[in-house]
Motif scaffolding. Structure first.
Motif, mmCIF file in Angstrom:
data_model
loop_
_atom_site.group_PDB
_atom_site.id
_atom_site.type_symbol
_atom_site.label_atom_id
_atom_site.label_comp_id
_atom_site.label_asym_id
_atom_site.label_seq_id
_atom_site.Cartn_x
_atom_site.Cartn_y
_atom_site.Cartn_z
ATOM 1 N N UNK A 264 3.979 4.616 23.925
ATOM 2 C CA UNK A 264 4.180 5.509 22.786
ATOM 3 C C UNK A 264 4.826 6.822 23.238
ATOM 4 N N UNK A 265 5.811 7.269 22.474
ATOM 5 C CA UNK A 265 6.524 8.504 22.797
ATOM 6 C C UNK A 265 5.548 9.675 22.913
ATOM 7 N N UNK A 266 5.711 10.432 24.008
ATOM 8 C CA UNK A 266 4.924 11.636 24.207
ATOM 9 C C UNK A 266 3.505 11.414 24.665
ATOM 10 N N UNK A 267 3.107 10.154 24.882
ATOM 11 C CA UNK A 267 1.710 9.884 25.222
ATOM 12 C C UNK A 267 1.459 9.712 26.716
ATOM 13 N N UNK A 268 2.518 9.653 27.529
ATOM 14 C CA UNK A 268 2.336 9.425 28.960
ATOM 15 C C UNK A 268 1.495 10.560 29.547
ATOM 16 N N UNK A 269 0.455 10.196 30.279
ATOM 17 C CA UNK A 269 -0.526 11.169 30.755
ATOM 18 C C UNK A 269 -0.412 11.448 32.250
#
Length: 334
Positions: A264-269
């Protein structure tokens, strides 16, 4: 593909096989409910091609009857004469078939068979109105040396709860990735409820049970590649310009790199250069890249680039579960 078959049925395998891809599942509206059949069926209903009689009909019955039940889209791809010729050529010399998978998903019943030698495969998808929505006829080539060469690292599945293997296995019948050395042992995984991967109309990413689910590092390692800015697709519309979508690649040593794609876009932690432990949060599942619906693409390769490295057969820490097409399995505990 193996040699010795005509170009015509090779074309059949290519063009009709596209109907069985993940992109064809989960985005169409549900079919209208079917009326309960009466106790006494009509002759027309008795003659209906079903998953139970499909192979007998293909071998000994009327190919015209099969063709009549094909969807208009399939009939536009191949004529009746072409279908009969290619099917006859493919079936020549085959004595028997064994059903290897059958499952219902998103209003389709899919069945697949292998011949007695394990070198030929057929896959058919039936809609609720009995229309044949997809057909794949293809030789089955194996790569025994790499099939048996497991990773040195023991991986845990990178998600929690119960999941369903949409593509996975050691032939193209169960795993379309298998035809490509770079993705041969990749998995496409979805979450399902009541034989469906989505609720409602399936027009929004949030309709899909897999969308937004947390992703975890499958083993200890170092993050060597991250993409986090690819938009999530509208279901049914794929992004071929960035096939892997948002992705996290982790180097686990021994020349083994896990590739977790369609995040998901922007969810990489995590960030490039981070050291992670097995079970650390790395992001949330999305629908970015060459993806028609929210699903996990996971593989291990001998290098960090999904398009130039070779896929490696995964050694799972829990070897009791079968991560092959049509099977449900338990991931990490909650």
């Amino acid at each position: 593909m193996t040699r010795g078959y005509s170009n015509s049925w090779k074309l059949l395998a290519v063009v009709l096989g596209t109907c069985a891809m993940l992109s064809a599942c989960g985005t169409s509206e549900a079919s209208e409910p079917q009326e309960q059949l009466p106790v006494e069926q009509t002759a027309e209903e008795d003659a209906m091609i079903t998953p139970d009689n499909f192979m007998d009909t293909l071998m000994k019955g009327s190919k015209e009857d099969i063709y009549k039940q094909m969807s208009p889209e399939l009939q536009e791809i191949i004529s009746l004469d072409e279908f009969k010729t290619t099917a006859d050529s493919f079936m020549e010399g085959t004595a028997s078939w064994e059903k290897v998978t059958e499952f219902k998903m998103n209003n389709l019943v899919e069945s697949s068979w292998k011949d007695q030698t394990g070198t030929k495969g057929i896959q058919a998808s039936f809609a609720e109105d009995h229309q044949i929505a997809g057909l794949l006829i293809q030789p089955l080539e194996t790569h025994e040396a790499t099939d048996k060469a497991l990773t040195k690292t023991a991986f845990q599945f990178p998600m929690k709860g119960e999941w369903f293997v949409f593509w996975g296995g050691n032939d193209v019948l169960s795993n379309y990735h298998y035809a490509h050395e770079t993705q041969r042992y990749a998995l496409d995984i979805i979450r399902t409820q009541d034989a469906s991967s989505y609720q409602g109309e399936g027009t929004d990413n949030e309709d899909y049970y897999a969308f937004g689910e947390p992703l975890y590092a499958a083993a200890d390692g170092k993050v060597v590649e991250v993409k986090n800015d690819i938009p999530d697709n509208t279901p049914g519309v794929m992004n071929a310009e960035a096939p892997e979508g948002n992705v996290v690649v982790i180097d686990h040593g021994n020349g083994e790199h896990s590739i977790t794609a369609h995040i998901k876009k922007g969810s990489v932690a995590v960030n490039k250069g981070d050291n992670v432990k097995q079970g650390d949060l790395i992001g949330h599942l999305g629908n970015s890249g060459n993806s028609s619906e929210a699903h996990l693409h996971f593989q291990v390769s001998d290098g960090p680039d999904i398009f130039t490295s070779r896929s490696v057969q995964i050694r799972w820490a829990d070897q009791s579960q079968k991560l092959t097409r049509g099977n449900s399995f338990q991931g990490l505990p909650y």
